[in-house]
Scaffold this active site. Structure first.
Site, PDB file in Angstrom:
ATOM      1  N   ASP A 136     -12.020  12.675  44.737  1.00  0.00           N
ATOM      2  CA  ASP A 136     -12.676  12.165  43.514  1.00  0.00           C
ATOM      3  C   ASP A 136     -11.713  12.444  42.359  1.00  0.00           C
ATOM      4  O   ASP A 136     -11.756  13.480  41.717  1.00  0.00           O
ATOM      5  CB  ASP A 136     -14.002  12.892  43.293  1.00  0.00           C
ATOM      6  CG  ASP A 136     -14.867  12.178  42.252  1.00  0.00           C
ATOM      7  OD1 ASP A 136     -16.056  12.544  42.131  1.00  0.00           O
ATOM      8  OD2 ASP A 136     -14.350  11.251  41.583  1.00  0.00           O
ATOM      9  N   ARG A 147     -25.104  -1.127  34.872  1.00  0.00           N
ATOM     10  CA  ARG A 147     -25.307  -1.386  36.305  1.00  0.00           C
ATOM     11  C   ARG A 147     -26.784  -1.391  36.699  1.00  0.00           C
ATOM     12  O   ARG A 147     -27.118  -1.748  37.820  1.00  0.00           O
ATOM     13  CB  ARG A 147     -24.532  -0.358  37.146  1.00  0.00           C
ATOM     14  CG  ARG A 147     -25.004   1.070  36.969  1.00  0.00           C
ATOM     15  CD  ARG A 147     -24.289   2.007  37.947  1.00  0.00           C
ATOM     16  NE  ARG A 147     -24.809   3.383  37.838  1.00  0.00           N
ATOM     17  CZ  ARG A 147     -24.580   4.323  38.735  1.00  0.00           C
ATOM     18  NH1 ARG A 147     -23.831   4.072  39.798  1.00  0.00           N
ATOM     19  NH2 ARG A 147     -25.092   5.543  38.602  1.00  0.00           N
ATOM     20  N   GLN A 188     -26.047   8.901  34.252  1.00  0.00           N
ATOM     21  CA  GLN A 188     -24.668   8.832  34.757  1.00  0.00           C
ATOM     22  C   GLN A 188     -24.232   7.371  34.901  1.00  0.00           C
ATOM     23  O   GLN A 188     -24.995   6.527  35.386  1.00  0.00           O
ATOM     24  CB  GLN A 188     -24.608   9.523  36.128  1.00  0.00           C
ATOM     25  CG  GLN A 188     -23.343   9.182  36.917  1.00  0.00           C
ATOM     26  CD  GLN A 188     -22.890  10.296  37.830  1.00  0.00           C
ATOM     27  OE1 GLN A 188     -22.629  11.399  37.368  1.00  0.00           O
ATOM     28  NE2 GLN A 188     -22.803   9.977  39.094  1.00  0.00           N
ATOM     29  N   HIS A 202     -16.681  -0.074  39.365  1.00  0.00           N
ATOM     30  CA  HIS A 202     -16.818   0.914  40.448  1.00  0.00           C
ATOM     31  C   HIS A 202     -16.700   0.230  41.826  1.00  0.00           C
ATOM     32  O   HIS A 202     -17.647   0.262  42.622  1.00  0.00           O
ATOM     33  CB  HIS A 202     -18.180   1.604  40.295  1.00  0.00           C
ATOM     34  CG  HIS A 202     -18.250   2.959  40.927  1.00  0.00           C
ATOM     35  ND1 HIS A 202     -18.167   3.148  42.282  1.00  0.00           N
ATOM     36  CD2 HIS A 202     -18.394   4.178  40.386  1.00  0.00           C
ATOM     37  CE1 HIS A 202     -18.280   4.440  42.553  1.00  0.00           C
ATOM     38  NE2 HIS A 202     -18.401   5.090  41.417  1.00  0.00           N
ATOM     39  N   GLU A 216     -11.256   2.303  41.437  1.00  0.00           N
ATOM     40  CA  GLU A 216     -12.090   1.901  40.294  1.00  0.00           C
ATOM     41  C   GLU A 216     -11.240   1.850  39.017  1.00  0.00           C
ATOM     42  O   GLU A 216     -10.837   2.899  38.500  1.00  0.00           O
ATOM     43  CB  GLU A 216     -13.219   2.915  40.116  1.00  0.00           C
ATOM     44  CG  GLU A 216     -13.961   3.255  41.395  1.00  0.00           C
ATOM     45  CD  GLU A 216     -14.759   4.537  41.306  1.00  0.00           C
ATOM     46  OE1 GLU A 216     -14.997   5.031  40.178  1.00  0.00           O
ATOM     47  OE2 GLU A 216     -15.149   5.069  42.354  1.00  0.00           O
ATOM     48  N   ARG A 271     -25.550   0.524  45.741  1.00  0.00           N
ATOM     49  CA  ARG A 271     -24.568   1.413  46.417  1.00  0.00           C
ATOM     50  C   ARG A 271     -23.574   0.505  47.149  1.00  0.00           C
ATOM     51  O   ARG A 271     -23.738   0.133  48.316  1.00  0.00           O
ATOM     52  CB  ARG A 271     -25.270   2.344  47.382  1.00  0.00           C
ATOM     53  CG  ARG A 271     -24.315   3.282  48.116  1.00  0.00           C
ATOM     54  CD  ARG A 271     -23.638   4.274  47.236  1.00  0.00           C
ATOM     55  NE  ARG A 271     -24.616   5.163  46.600  1.00  0.00           N
ATOM     56  CZ  ARG A 271     -24.363   5.848  45.494  1.00  0.00           C
ATOM     57  NH1 ARG A 271     -23.198   5.724  44.885  1.00  0.00           N
ATOM     58  NH2 ARG A 271     -25.284   6.643  44.957  1.00  0.00           N
TER      59      ARG A 271
END
Ligand code: TA6
Length: 320
Positions: free
Chosen positions: A234, A111, A106, A189, A294, A81
């Protein structure tokens, strides 16, 4: 042996003593981390888990540019995170069914996979110790059985992280190693660290079309020069005509995020509710000190035929 006439004079010969970047590998297993530090103090830290950049310091090492949750998992138990998670081969929730990525989690598996450290390279001229490049690799054979089963296509990723005095460049090279074509999405990200979200403006998106995931994924056009953040944001901006998105803080440019062969940029801030709802997002008020800008290729799919390669990435410039 170079004869005397052609031997470089002592003044020009790269000094053997010119210190290059220091590169260390620490930790073990999924917590293994590569740290590179320039002689002038700037540094970058990359977890082998996800090839996730977890820290990038500029200004002689005094300024941390990336936000990292205080509860970020750094033990390989889940995606980090914060920092710069690598999103591949799908961005967001995959298509519900009938797509090669439908069985993936997702943001895909990159990652949450264990990458290999392929090595470092410094500038050719030993006197120029102002940058260092770290390479990381992920191949089909390096996936967990689960990921391999969910996406049984042969691929190779080489991810290069280049630290310079005032910038961090992260570029991926995707290669189709299989016999059949495949399509993918890619995104970096990036969690940028800022002081106060109420004083941040994101410029360079004027007139660009975006999908607003807070407004039921409806399509809009960016009407104002600046994107400001006063609640959950978003947005997936696509087909952006110019390559630089600038994060301005308190009226002064703080970051330039320059896309390389990537046409899209997501702007995300979870704000109060979503921040509190993420168990690994800490402190809850941390959304006031971060903004995700991103860069990616997420509008539709990139297709690679057998043996074809895709390369894309970003250069983030710290303007402090
Ligand atoms: O990039 C923005 C986004 O897609 C948001 O919708 C939110 O889900 C965020 O990524 C974080 O996703 P994660 O899977 O890391 O919790």
């Amino acid at each position: 042996m170079v004869d005397r006439a052609n031997r470089p004079s002592a003044l020009n010969a790269p000094s053997a003593a010119a210190p290059g970047a220091q590169v260390d590998i620490t930790g073990s297993g999924a917590s293994s981390k590569v740290t590179a530090t320039l002689p002038s103090g700037e540094s970058v830290e990359v977890l082998l888990y996800g090839a996730t950049v977890t820290s990038w310091k500029s200004n002689g090492g005094k300024t941390e540019n990336l936000w990292l949750s205080e509860k970020a998992a750094l033990d390989g138990s889940k995606a980090v995170r914060g920092g710069v998670p690598v999103v591949f081969p799908v961005f967001g929730p995959p298509p519900k069914s009938g797509h090669a990525t439908s069985a993936l989690p997702q943001h895909g598996f990159a990652r949450t996979s264990r990458w290999e450290f392929l090595g470092k390279s410094t500038s050719e001229d030993a006197l120029d110790s102002s940058s260092v490049k770290l390479d990381f690799g992920l191949y089909s054979s390096g996936l967990t059985e689960e990921a391999r089963k969910a996406w049984p296509l042969d691929f190779g990723l080489v991810y290069s992280v280049t630290l310079s005095k005032d910038s961090l460049q992260t570029v991926v090279n995707v290669r189709n190693e299989g016999e059949t074509s495949f399509e993918f999405q890619f995104l970096l990200h990036t969690y940028l660290k800022i002081k106060d979200i109420s004083k941040v403006a994101i410029n360079g998106l004027l007139g660009v079309e975006y999908v607003d995931k807070v407004l039921n994924a409806t399509t809009h056009s960016q009407k104002d020069e600046s994107v400001t953040i006063t609640g959950e944001v978003d947005r997936v901006y696509s087909k952006i005509p110019q390559d630089t998105t600038t994060v301005v803080e308190d009226g002064a440019p703080r970051f330039d995020v320059v896309r390389d062969n990537l046409q899209d940029t997501v702007v995300w801030n979870p704000w109060t509710e979503k921040a509190a709802a993420m168990g690994d997002f800490s402190p809850d008020a941390g959304f006031k000190e971060m903004v995700c800008v991103e860069v990616g290729a997420v509008n539709g799919w990139q297709k690679l035929e057998k043996g074809e390669v895709f390369e894309g990435g970003q250069t983030i410039k710290s303007l402090l």
